[in-house]
Design an enzyme around this catalytic site. Structure first.
Site, PDB file in Angstrom:
ATOM      1  N   ASP A 281       0.867  -1.165   0.000  1.00 59.34           N
ATOM      2  CA  ASP A 281       0.000   0.000   0.000  1.00 59.34           C
ATOM      3  C   ASP A 281       0.914   1.228   0.000  1.00 59.34           C
ATOM      4  OD1 ASP A 281      -3.251   0.602   1.518  1.00 59.34           O
ATOM      5  OD2 ASP A 281      -2.104   1.727   0.039  1.00 59.34           O
TER       6      ASP A 281
HETATM    7  C1  GLC Z   1      -4.402   4.326  -0.301  1.00 67.96           C
HETATM    8  C2  GLC Z   1      -5.272   3.136   0.047  1.00 67.96           C
HETATM    9  C3  GLC Z   1      -5.295   2.072  -1.006  1.00 67.96           C
HETATM   10  C4  GLC Z   1      -5.174   2.730  -2.372  1.00 67.96           C
HETATM   11  C5  GLC Z   1      -3.782   3.323  -2.465  1.00 67.96           C
HETATM   12  C6  GLC Z   1      -3.558   4.051  -3.789  1.00 67.96           C
HETATM   13  O1  GLC Z   1      -3.685   4.745   0.832  1.00 67.96           O
HETATM   14  O2  GLC Z   1      -5.039   2.494   1.300  1.00 67.96           O
HETATM   15  O3  GLC Z   1      -6.506   1.341  -0.851  1.00 67.96           O
HETATM   16  O4  GLC Z   1      -5.373   1.768  -3.392  1.00 67.96           O
HETATM   17  O5  GLC Z   1      -3.491   4.190  -1.386  1.00 67.96           O
HETATM   18  O6  GLC Z   1      -4.370   5.168  -3.860  1.00 67.96           O
END
Ligand code: GLC
Length: 750
Positions: A281
């Site tokens: 993430d």
């Molecule tokens: C965010 C979220 C994740 C998302 C990623 C990209 O922090 O936790 O679900 O896909 O970053 O935006």
């Protein structure tokens, strides 16, 4: 088709997968270590690439890395022109020309938005949910995107957590079925088709159990809950062929998911034999240091890559640390090769090596995005997502003519909040409001009054909202309109950015002054229909005690207002069922249907001397609305729950049937739900577990016999060593229109 030797003319034929494996292997052989690590590096879209490279920030570094083949993927690059531009740099300026995979958070639509995923889950309509994901994939792939960071499959029992809006609620069985429907909708049968995209089951794992519902908080659950509740939707997605997973910000059992070898290798890649790749993430690799799990970036890179995180989203750590770790012999190059081979395989399957620009087609973008076909699909999904919570004296549906209707509430005239907090690619203010939807029905005299704002000031995506807790200056107007009305429709609830990522709340009542507005209007007119707009279960006790009709309409996306109006006027008979329990107050959380019996369950609650049992002394010990609850404009009767016999062998199928009748005045849909209870087991089991459901439609007076087949897989569970086991013994079966059903029978598994 497997690889075969044809004896007649000794031609060897290879399967598609074999061919891709061969291409990947031969490509890896000619890549430098730096180039391999480049594939494990993902950057966020960092400038309008059709313009000059900005000199501030790290755009210059990212541009250099792009040109030198040191970027494997980009996220949040918007539009065909921008995607084509970054792809051109990667493919035409780097040594090997390896195409980028372009990711985006297409959570519930790209431009044409379907309802938030929690709302879609309330439809229990797997076909409609798959179709909704197909629409999202069609639009995303028309603007250069070939990978979505969805479905989010985190089970959660805590409405304080803002991201419940993004998932499928509290139940692992329903959550697993929805995970599969969404993976199939995004990926289709042919990933190389130009209207399908790679999916990403997230967040692996147990993010929905964030302690106290506080965002990014620690997670501390036992192995039994991990295996029986949190993991099943991920396993279902992997078995359905999901191409990627995203790991979670949280730790599990003291080890951050991003560096958790037990989760990523032992379970995901070994036991489940997952062949796709895992992306971190956002900056979660760097956060291993913040957790106090890694001592520095180098340590974080080592732990994450050894644990099985294949691609680094915006930590910039793999690209800076991995090469030296390999050169120092701390990381085997085979670990890098495995990660890169997983990533390249998905790129080949997407057809990106055949044509890196295949998803960049301006003509298709114009044809597909916001098409009428897509508008129709998301309207259908929205209607099916609405849950009728209460309808005393059949106040609903509304008469279509001769009525004075007062429509009250800021959210009734909102074109933004219905898009939810994950609308990032859609255009603001493009939802049909409830007011616009109701204005389509010309037979009544409709008066709209705001009553009160939900939030004040600028409501940017990144800033905390300022909720209106004082301004009641427009109450009077609304109350006067209510006085003259035959019926009052009040649209109350949350601003679109009060739920979603980083939007945890400790108070799940109606925000701001809305409860006061509701009570003031009620004083002058009791004929109120409350229409909820929200991204999480709310504790609307006062409303449940006073308001005759309550519709749960979540955040329904682009066609929200038409869906709400068609249900209000009875052109669509509501069929939704709650995918998540509604608590009476925040103190009851976590409260969910598939709870354990405990050693002192509630029994004779009428006995005033009964003190020592599992309960709260200051609230009724039941939820406001239970999992699976949802009413209709008609009524249904369940009878004749039949088991073909009462004792079954371990390997026998268990056939169950029930008769369901429409005993009301209109055609209606019903979600027939089947629950089991394992009465005695080697680890305690819930008092009910959903193990089957069927969405049926019945004409007035019609009866259908609904059949279910259970087998040992339905009756087994994971013990607290994470092993799936099936034990003989007594089981109870329940079938009905909600988890509160009492129609039951028993059988024995021998
Ligand atoms: C965010 C979220 C994740 C998302 C990623 C990209 O922090 O936790 O679900 O896909 O970053 O935006």
């Amino acid at each position: 088709m497997a690889c075969t030797d044809n004896p007649n003319n000794n031609i060897t034929t290879y399967s598609e997968a074999d061919l891709i494996n061969k291409k990947v292997d031969s490509l890896i052989k000619i890549m430098t270590l730096k180039e391999k690590i480049g594939q494990m590096n993902q950057y966020n879209g960092f400038w309008d690439v059709t313009g000059p490279v900005p000199d501030e920030g790290d755009a210059e570094k990212k541009y250099e890395h792009l040109k030198n083949g040191l970027v494997g993927s980009m996220l949040s690059v918007r539009g065909t022109k921008a995607v084509r531009a970054v792809q051109k740099i990667a493919v035409e300026e780097s040594r090997l020309g390896i195409p980028l995979i372009i990711g985006f958070d297409v959570i519930h639509g790209y431009k044409t938005l379907s309802p938030i995923p929690l709302a879609e889950a309330a439809s229990w309509d797997l076909e409609a949910i798959e179709k909704s994901a197909q629409v999202a994939a069609a639009e995303a792939s028309a603007v250069g995107i070939n990978w979505t960071f969805a479905p989010m499959v985190d089970i959660s029992r805590d409405p304080r957590w803002g991201r419940v809006m993004e998932g499928a609620g509290e139940d692992p069985f329903l959550g697993s079925k929805i995970a599969v429907a969404r993976v199939k909708g995004f990926q289709g049968d042919d990933l190389s088709a130009v209207n399908t995209i790679a999916a990403c089951a997230k967040h692996f794992a147990a993010y929905g159990f964030s302690e106290a519902g506080k965002e990014y908080n620690t997670v501390d659950i036992g192995s039994s809950t991990l295996h029986n509740v949190a993991l099943p939707p991920f396993k279902a997605a992997v078995d359905a062929g999901v191409k990627t997973l995203m790991n979670a910000f949280n730790e599990y059992d003291g080890v951050p998911s991003t560096g958790n070898e037990y989760l990523l290798r032992d379970i995901l890649k070994d036991e489940w034999n997952f062949k796709g790749f895992v992306i971190s993430d956002w900056a979660s690799i760097k956060e291993l240091v913040v957790w106090g799990y890694a001592k520095d970036k180098k340590d974080a890179a080592k732990m994450a890559v050894l644990a099985g995180s294949d691609m680094d989203m915006e930590s910039h750590i793999y690209i800076s640390e991995l090469e030296q770790l390999v050169k120092d012999g701390i990381i085997e190059e085979s670990i890098i090769d495995d990660a890169v081979s997983r990533i390249l395989t998905v790129k080949f399957e997407l057809g990106l090596f055949d044509d890196p620009y295949r998803y960049c087609d301006e003509t298709r973008e114009k044809e597909v995005v916001n098409s009428q076909k897509h508008m129709d699909a998301v309207l259908d999904m929205a209607k099916k997502s609405i849950v009728l919570l209460k309808n005393e004296n059949d106040l609903l549906p509304l008469k279509k003519e001769g009525q004075n209707i007062a429509l009250i509430g800021a959210l009734a005239n909102e074109k933004n909040s219905p898009l939810g907090s994950w609308r990032i690619a859609s255009k603001d203010n493009t939802a049909i409001s409830v007011l616009e939807g109701m204005q389509n029905y010309k037979g009544n005299n409709l008066v709209y009054k705001k009553g009160a704002d939900v939030s004040v000031g600028d409501t940017q995506f990144v800033n905390e909202l300022t909720i209106n807790t004082t301004d009641k200056s427009e109450f009077k107007d609304a109350i006067n309109a209510a006085k003259k009305a035959d019926v009052v429709v009040m649209v109350l609830g949350e601003h679109g950015f009060q739920s979603g990522e980083a939007r945890s709340r400790t108070d799940i009542n109606l925000p701001g002054v809305q409860q006061d507005l509701l009570e003031e209007v009620y004083k002058v007119n009791k004929n109120i229909v409350l229409v909820l707009n929200n991204g999480r279960p709310l504790s609307i006790n006062w409303a449940d005690n006073h308001i005759p009709a309550i519709l749960e309409t979540w955040q329904l996306g682009t066609q929200a207002g038409h869906a709400v109006a068609q249900v209000l006027y009875g052109d669509y008979n509501p069929s939704g069922k709650l995918p998540m329990t509604f608590p009476r107050n925040v103190g009851q959380i976590p409260i969910y249907y598939n709870h354990k019996n405990t050693g002192r369950p509630v029994s004779d609650t009428n006995n005033p001397n009964l003190v020592f049992w599992s309960h709260y002394s200051d609230v009724e010990n039941t939820p406001l609305y239970p999992f699976g609850h949802g009413l209709s404009y008609t009524s249904f009767k369940y009878e004749n729950l039949v088991l073909e016999k009462t004792v079954f062998g371990m390997d026998e199928n268990i056939h169950v049937s029930v008769d369901v009748s429409n005993t009301g005045k209109v055609t209606g849909k019903e979600v027939v739900q089947l629950y089991i209870r394992d009465l005695v087991a080697s680890t305690t089991r819930p008092v009910k577990e959903l193990k089957g459901f069927e969405l049926i439609e019945l004409q007035t007076g019609e009866t259908k016999t609904v059949k279910f087949v259970l087998n040992k897989a339905s009756l087994g569970f994971y013990n607290n060593q994470g092993r799936f086991i099936i034990e003989s013994g007594e089981f109870e079966i329940f079938i009905g229109g909600s988890s509160y059903t009492t129609l039951n029978s028993r059988f024995e598994l021998k």
